[in-house]
Design a protein around this motif. Sequence first.
Motif, PDB file in Angstrom:
ATOM      1  N   ASP A 253     -77.537  77.853  87.138  1.00 42.29           N
ATOM      2  CA  ASP A 253     -77.398  78.118  88.570  1.00 42.29           C
ATOM      3  C   ASP A 253     -78.653  77.731  89.348  1.00 42.29           C
ATOM      4  OD1 ASP A 253     -79.084  80.082  87.637  1.00 42.29           O
ATOM      5  OD2 ASP A 253     -77.915  81.781  88.395  1.00 42.29           O
ATOM      6  N   LYS A 255     -81.868  78.535  88.641  1.00 33.85           N
ATOM      7  CA  LYS A 255     -83.035  79.413  88.527  1.00 33.85           C
ATOM      8  C   LYS A 255     -84.004  78.848  87.483  1.00 33.85           C
ATOM      9  CE  LYS A 255     -81.257  82.725  91.201  1.00 33.85           C
ATOM     10  NZ  LYS A 255     -79.823  82.426  91.210  1.00 33.85           N
ATOM     11  N   LYS A 257     -86.994  79.495  84.654  1.00 32.19           N
ATOM     12  CA  LYS A 257     -87.650  80.409  83.717  1.00 32.19           C
ATOM     13  C   LYS A 257     -88.742  79.639  82.988  1.00 32.19           C
ATOM     14  CE  LYS A 257     -83.321  82.710  82.315  1.00 32.19           C
ATOM     15  NZ  LYS A 257     -82.535  83.108  81.119  1.00 32.19           N
ATOM     16  N   ASP A 264     -82.695  86.952  82.046  1.00 32.04           N
ATOM     17  CA  ASP A 264     -82.537  86.470  83.422  1.00 32.04           C
ATOM     18  C   ASP A 264     -83.377  87.219  84.448  1.00 32.04           C
ATOM     19  OD1 ASP A 264     -80.819  84.514  82.608  1.00 32.04           O
ATOM     20  OD2 ASP A 264     -78.983  85.505  83.301  1.00 32.04           O
ATOM     21  N   ILE A 267     -87.367  85.484  86.301  1.00 31.95           N
ATOM     22  CA  ILE A 267     -87.137  84.252  87.053  1.00 31.95           C
ATOM     23  C   ILE A 267     -88.371  83.928  87.883  1.00 31.95           C
ATOM     24  CG2 ILE A 267     -85.763  83.214  88.915  1.00 31.95           C
ATOM     25  CD1 ILE A 267     -84.287  83.431  86.261  1.00 31.95           C
ATOM     26  N   GLU A 268     -88.749  82.651  87.892  1.00 30.92           N
ATOM     27  CA  GLU A 268     -89.918  82.210  88.655  1.00 30.92           C
ATOM     28  C   GLU A 268     -89.561  81.630  90.017  1.00 30.92           C
ATOM     29  OE1 GLU A 268     -92.862  82.874  87.377  1.00 30.92           O
ATOM     30  OE2 GLU A 268     -92.004  83.533  85.462  1.00 30.92           O
ATOM     31  N   ASP A 270     -86.029  79.551  92.500  1.00 30.83           N
ATOM     32  CA  ASP A 270     -84.664  79.065  92.622  1.00 30.83           C
ATOM     33  C   ASP A 270     -84.697  77.655  93.207  1.00 30.83           C
ATOM     34  OD1 ASP A 270     -82.015  78.543  93.290  1.00 30.83           O
ATOM     35  OD2 ASP A 270     -81.622  80.564  94.026  1.00 30.83           O
ATOM     36  N   SER A 285     -96.692  82.007  89.626  1.00 29.82           N
ATOM     37  CA  SER A 285     -95.681  81.621  88.650  1.00 29.82           C
ATOM     38  C   SER A 285     -96.214  81.719  87.219  1.00 29.82           C
ATOM     39  CB  SER A 285     -95.214  80.184  88.911  1.00 29.82           C
ATOM     40  OG  SER A 285     -94.451  80.103  90.103  1.00 29.82           O
TER      41      SER A 285
END
Length: 357
Positions: A253, A255, A257, A264, A267-268, A270, A285
């Motif tokens: 989707d 996102k 990682k 999930d 997450i860093e 989108d 990050s």
Amino acid sequence: MSFEGFPLIMGWELTLACNLRCNHCASSAGKARDNELTTEESLKICDQFPALLVREVDFTGGEPLLRPDWPEIAMYLKDLGITTKILTNGIALNARIVSKIKEVGISGVGVSLDGLEHTHDQIRGYPGSFSHVMKSIDLLLDENISLTIITTVSNMNIDELPEIHDMLGSKGVKRWRVQPLIPFGRGSKGLNLNEYDYLKLEDFVHRWGPDPGDRGVELICSDGLAYFDKTDLIDLPWLGCSAGITSCGIASDGKIKGCLSLPDELIEGDLRKKDLWDIWFHPDSFAYTRQFSADKIGSNCSSCGKVLECKGGCSAKSYAYSGQFNNDPYCIHGIGIRKQQLSSEVIPKVIKNNSPV
């Protein structure tokens, strides 16, 4: 821009959809994620890779072959000069798919194998899946496609490793990657390795890994194997988890990682909201690797003299077992240290209790 590294290797979960429901699946794959990336969005993401010096993209899932546009994405990356590889469970592989793999320039295929026939079918929850894997191996080898067999080692298959090794060698397989189970998702339900299992795994790797010799099967270790002890089979020293240092992952989707093995919630950013460049170089990050310091080491690793080199081991394994980073409880080196400490505490007591009065 304070961090100066680049994501040389990208893992890309093309879809979370899967045609199996494996008992060890850390992603709990099965249904596609809501609102997975479109083909157009995926190709636009590919356009961001050259500026970030991406050299290799590894397609995974779910089952990446269930995404109809995987050949289009692979060909687009090939035109950008980026190497692509794909990891599959083998169920969907057939002569037509293998031909397409060659056509779009996939440079290597990883096929999952999780035991001898009964064990593999039981873990995969699909009678006949072992036979599919054997046929897939033959198809890929016949077409001279670079093949790596990947085995997630659990308490169900650890005692079968020598037989798996011999079987793969007899089929002409040249590369076999072994990785310990990381207990996320469905993998958290009873298949975990304990310290004794890890010592057995170390012994197997030590016996079979350093030199394939006439056996012909190169043993590749990952996810917390081969750090420092006699299991060390790698040419370069382990310098800590590479997530957010030289690699990262894209979920289906969009996102981002540090590693697709992580859950999930970690997450860093989108890619539907920010470019990969901005996510990668954001000062906050991937803090668990980029902002490492000795005071963040957990209790499992605090007494280890290798800690500043190792940085607490595999991030995913550490987080799964201890709930924090830099704290891998199942590092072979660490297990050895703990056993030495236990011996030094217990042996003097035994001697004292049995001394003549």
